[in-house]
Design a protein around this motif. Structure first.
Motif, PDB file in Angstrom:
ATOM      1  N   ILE A   1       0.859  -1.184   0.000  1.00 15.41           N
ATOM      2  CA  ILE A   1       0.000   0.000   0.000  1.00 15.41           C
ATOM      3  C   ILE A   1       0.894   1.232   0.000  1.00 15.41           C
ATOM      4  O   ILE A   1       1.734   1.404   0.897  1.00 15.41           O
ATOM      5  N   GLU A   2       0.746   2.072  -1.007  1.00 13.09           N
ATOM      6  CA  GLU A   2       1.526   3.299  -1.081  1.00 13.09           C
ATOM      7  C   GLU A   2       0.728   4.452  -0.471  1.00 13.09           C
ATOM      8  O   GLU A   2      -0.478   4.553  -0.679  1.00 13.09           O
ATOM      9  N   TYR A   3       1.422   5.294   0.282  1.00 12.48           N
ATOM     10  CA  TYR A   3       0.745   6.462   0.851  1.00 12.48           C
ATOM     11  C   TYR A   3       1.471   7.734   0.445  1.00 12.48           C
ATOM     12  O   TYR A   3       2.679   7.734   0.185  1.00 12.48           O
ATOM     13  N   GLU A   4       0.729   8.817   0.403  1.00 14.08           N
ATOM     14  CA  GLU A   4       1.288  10.119   0.081  1.00 14.08           C
ATOM     15  C   GLU A   4       1.976  10.671   1.318  1.00 14.08           C
ATOM     16  O   GLU A   4       1.335  10.892   2.337  1.00 14.08           O
ATOM     17  N   GLY A   5       3.284  10.904   1.230  1.00 13.83           N
ATOM     18  CA  GLY A   5       4.017  11.320   2.420  1.00 13.83           C
ATOM     19  C   GLY A   5       4.992  12.452   2.182  1.00 13.83           C
ATOM     20  O   GLY A   5       6.003  12.547   2.880  1.00 13.83           O
ATOM     21  N   GLN A   6       4.698  13.311   1.240  1.00 14.69           N
ATOM     22  CA  GLN A   6       5.611  14.419   0.952  1.00 14.69           C
ATOM     23  C   GLN A   6       5.870  15.266   2.192  1.00 14.69           C
ATOM     24  O   GLN A   6       7.012  15.636   2.484  1.00 14.69           O
ATOM     25  N   GLU A   7       4.814  15.557   2.947  1.00 11.48           N
ATOM     26  CA  GLU A   7       4.937  16.434   4.111  1.00 11.48           C
ATOM     27  C   GLU A   7       5.322  15.671   5.373  1.00 11.48           C
ATOM     28  O   GLU A   7       6.198  16.111   6.127  1.00 11.48           O
ATOM     29  N   ILE A   8       4.691  14.528   5.609  1.00 11.90           N
ATOM     30  CA  ILE A   8       4.892  13.835   6.889  1.00 11.90           C
ATOM     31  C   ILE A   8       6.077  12.872   6.872  1.00 11.90           C
ATOM     32  O   ILE A   8       6.550  12.461   7.926  1.00 11.90           O
ATOM     33  N   SER A   9       6.561  12.538   5.682  1.00 15.17           N
ATOM     34  CA  SER A   9       7.667  11.584   5.589  1.00 15.17           C
ATOM     35  C   SER A   9       8.884  12.150   4.869  1.00 15.17           C
ATOM     36  O   SER A   9       9.977  12.215   5.426  1.00 15.17           O
ATOM     37  N   GLN A  10       8.710  12.553   3.625  1.00 14.22           N
ATOM     38  CA  GLN A  10       9.862  12.911   2.801  1.00 14.22           C
ATOM     39  C   GLN A  10      10.640  14.105   3.346  1.00 14.22           C
ATOM     40  O   GLN A  10      11.884  14.062   3.409  1.00 14.22           O
ATOM     41  N   LYS A  11       9.967  15.136   3.776  1.00 18.50           N
ATOM     42  CA  LYS A  11      10.671  16.348   4.195  1.00 18.50           C
ATOM     43  C   LYS A  11      11.447  16.156   5.489  1.00 18.50           C
ATOM     44  O   LYS A  11      12.497  16.761   5.691  1.00 18.50           O
ATOM     45  N   GLY A  12      10.943  15.310   6.377  1.00 21.28           N
ATOM     46  CA  GLY A  12      11.627  15.036   7.639  1.00 21.28           C
ATOM     47  C   GLY A  12      12.422  13.753   7.624  1.00 21.28           C
ATOM     48  O   GLY A  12      13.005  13.370   8.645  1.00 21.28           O
ATOM     49  N   CYS A  13      12.451  13.072   6.465  1.00 21.52           N
ATOM     50  CA  CYS A  13      13.212  11.823   6.296  1.00 21.52           C
ATOM     51  C   CYS A  13      12.773  10.756   7.299  1.00 21.52           C
ATOM     52  O   CYS A  13      13.611  10.073   7.904  1.00 21.52           O
ATOM     53  N   GLY A  14      11.463  10.596   7.448  1.00 24.41           N
ATOM     54  CA  GLY A  14      10.930   9.570   8.344  1.00 24.41           C
ATOM     55  C   GLY A  14       9.806   8.809   7.689  1.00 24.41           C
ATOM     56  O   GLY A  14       8.731   9.368   7.421  1.00 24.41           O
ATOM     57  N   GLY A  15      10.033   7.534   7.412  1.00 24.11           N
ATOM     58  CA  GLY A  15       9.036   6.712   6.733  1.00 24.11           C
ATOM     59  C   GLY A  15       7.997   6.144   7.677  1.00 24.11           C
ATOM     60  O   GLY A  15       7.874   6.562   8.836  1.00 24.11           O
ATOM     61  N   PRO A  16       7.221   5.155   7.205  1.00 23.03           N
ATOM     62  CA  PRO A  16       6.113   4.624   8.005  1.00 23.03           C
ATOM     63  C   PRO A  16       6.544   3.934   9.295  1.00 23.03           C
ATOM     64  O   PRO A  16       5.811   3.960  10.282  1.00 23.03           O
ATOM     65  N   THR A  17       7.725   3.302   9.310  1.00 18.07           N
ATOM     66  CA  THR A  17       8.170   2.714  10.579  1.00 18.07           C
ATOM     67  C   THR A  17       8.447   3.812  11.595  1.00 18.07           C
ATOM     68  O   THR A  17       8.135   3.659  12.785  1.00 18.07           O
ATOM     69  N   CYS A  18       9.016   4.929  11.146  1.00 19.16           N
ATOM     70  CA  CYS A  18       9.342   6.040  12.044  1.00 19.16           C
ATOM     71  C   CYS A  18       8.074   6.680  12.622  1.00 19.16           C
ATOM     72  O   CYS A  18       8.074   7.161  13.765  1.00 19.16           O
ATOM     73  N   LEU A  19       7.019   6.706  11.832  1.00 21.32           N
ATOM     74  CA  LEU A  19       5.775   7.382  12.231  1.00 21.32           C
ATOM     75  C   LEU A  19       4.958   6.581  13.242  1.00 21.32           C
ATOM     76  O   LEU A  19       3.946   7.095  13.745  1.00 21.32           O
ATOM     77  N   THR A  20       5.366   5.372  13.554  1.00 21.79           N
ATOM     78  CA  THR A  20       4.544   4.485  14.380  1.00 21.79           C
ATOM     79  C   THR A  20       5.352   3.861  15.508  1.00 21.79           C
ATOM     80  O   THR A  20       6.512   3.508  15.329  1.00 21.79           O
ATOM     81  N   ARG A  21       4.710   3.688  16.665  1.00 25.80           N
ATOM     82  CA  ARG A  21       5.288   2.903  17.753  1.00 25.80           C
ATOM     83  C   ARG A  21       4.331   1.744  18.039  1.00 25.80           C
ATOM     84  O   ARG A  21       3.464   1.826  18.913  1.00 25.80           O
ATOM     85  N   PRO A  22       4.435   0.649  17.249  1.00 29.25           N
ATOM     86  CA  PRO A  22       3.578  -0.503  17.518  1.00 29.25           C
ATOM     87  C   PRO A  22       3.800  -1.011  18.944  1.00 29.25           C
ATOM     88  O   PRO A  22       4.936  -1.096  19.426  1.00 29.25           O
ATOM     89  N   LEU A  23       2.706  -1.353  19.617  1.00 26.56           N
ATOM     90  CA  LEU A  23       2.787  -1.910  20.961  1.00 26.56           C
ATOM     91  C   LEU A  23       2.659  -3.426  20.918  1.00 26.56           C
ATOM     92  O   LEU A  23       3.539  -4.144  21.363  1.00 26.56           O
ATOM     93  N   GLU A  24       1.558  -3.893  20.376  1.00 24.53           N
ATOM     94  CA  GLU A  24       1.334  -5.332  20.286  1.00 24.53           C
ATOM     95  C   GLU A  24       0.999  -5.734  18.859  1.00 24.53           C
ATOM     96  O   GLU A  24       0.295  -4.995  18.159  1.00 24.53           O
ATOM     97  N   ARG A  25       1.469  -6.884  18.463  1.00 22.75           N
ATOM     98  CA  ARG A  25       1.135  -7.477  17.177  1.00 22.75           C
ATOM     99  C   ARG A  25       0.628  -8.889  17.406  1.00 22.75           C
ATOM    100  O   ARG A  25       0.948  -9.529  18.405  1.00 22.75           O
ATOM    101  N   ILE A  26      -0.150  -9.387  16.455  1.00 21.02           N
ATOM    102  CA  ILE A  26      -0.677 -10.744  16.499  1.00 21.02           C
ATOM    103  C   ILE A  26       0.123 -11.597  15.536  1.00 21.02           C
ATOM    104  O   ILE A  26       0.211 -11.285  14.341  1.00 21.02           O
ATOM    105  N   ILE A  27       0.739 -12.664  16.046  1.00 20.51           N
ATOM    106  CA  ILE A  27       1.520 -13.538  15.175  1.00 20.51           C
ATOM    107  C   ILE A  27       0.988 -14.968  15.270  1.00 20.51           C
ATOM    108  O   ILE A  27       0.226 -15.309  16.165  1.00 20.51           O
TER     109      ILE A  27
END
Length: 290
Positions: free
Chosen positions: A264-290
């Motif tokens: 899934i591609e997302y538009e991230g010119q403002e929230i990602s590209q300019k600050g050099c922070g991708g989707p992993t940087c934008l999130t602090r996952p707490l729990e995952r289901i495996i």
């Protein structure tokens, strides 16, 4: 099974810092972006729209979102992964390697305590570490990058908290690359997408670490050189082989789809590209289901 010790399971709970809470207004952006080494000033109104769309991916799959409120922190607080490490024994709060970000861990710690999220420990000075340098390879193995943001004392403190719990902590020595002012974390060069699949940028990966991944049975999908700076290697697993990537990385996207990933591609010119922070940087996952 729910666990904090995964980078690829379906995200069940996640901490996010919405753009309006991090950026606040255009005046704050204009005052801070140069000092924080952003590529150009964020356009505030556009960032709000981008972030609303970004949050939708988590809401659609039913992830519980814990949204951080505004705080006395910099624009970089939108990249909330870096403040902490989530473990099955409680949160570990970091001491940031970037001075402008030093207030962030306290803000997220207060938030977690208010929400009743258990706390395991706090990295204290002279130790430094950032969440982008820590990557779960499996439920019992944490890789941690030795970088300009995470020093040896920080790594020692992480080990002292986790090794008594039976967690193996692998130190990964990373290169100088662009120097202390650049955002270069371990997760700049690896993004696990399943128990045996990872997006990597091998050109900046130590040989011993790459060989360790192969020994552990990982299939490695290579981010091309021309897409490393546009964060083609910074890919967030929403669930096994279902991932988010910032728009503008067509080769990386194609390679991921060729190994069976839903991308899934997302538009991230403002929230990602300019600050050099991708989707992993934008999130602090707490729990995952495996």
């Amino acid at each position: 099974m729910k666990t904090c010790h995964s980078e690829y399971g379906q995200i069940d709970r996640v901490i996010l810092k919405p753009a309006d809470s991090a950026f606040k207004n255009q005046m704050k952006i204009n005052n801070e972006w140069k000092e924080l080494n952003y590529l150009s000033p964020v356009i505030f109104e556009d960032s709000l729209e981008e972030y609303r769309n970004f949050m939708d991916f988590f809401q659609v799959q039913g992830s519980q979102i814990l949204a951080l409120p505004p705080s006395e922190t910099s624009l970089d607080s939108i990249y909330c992964r870096d403040t902490s490490l989530a473990t099955d024994y409680g949160m570990i709060f970091c001491t940031m390697g970037k001075k402008a970000r030093l207030p962030e861990p306290k803000a997220i710690q207060e938030f977690c305590e208010e929400k009743g999220i258990p706390v395991l420990g706090q990295i204290t000075s002279p130790g430094t570490c950032e969440g982008g340098d820590m990557c779960w390879l499996d439920e019992k193995t944490l890789a941690i990058g030795h970088t300009y943001r995470t020093n040896l004392e920080g790594i020692r403190q992480i080990k002292s908290l986790l090794e008594p719990k039976g967690i193996e902590v692998l130190t990964v020595e990373l290169p100088h690359y662009k120097g202390p002012t650049d955002v270069f974390h371990l997760m700049s060069i690896i993004s696990p997408l399943d128990k045996d699949l990872a997006m990597v940028y091998s050109a900046l990966m130590p040989i011993y670490f790459r060989e360790e991944l192969l020994k552990r049975g990982f299939q490695l999908v290579e981010c091309p050189e021309e897409e490393f700076e546009s964060m083609g290697c910074n890919v967030l697993a929403l669930a096994p082989r279902k991932c988010l990537i910032v728009k503008g990385n067509p080769i990386s996207t194609k390679r991921l789809r060729e190994v069976g990933c839903e991308v899934i591609e997302y538009e991230g010119q403002e929230i990602s590209q300019k600050g050099c922070g991708g989707p992993t940087c934008l999130t602090r996952p707490l729990e995952r289901i495996i």
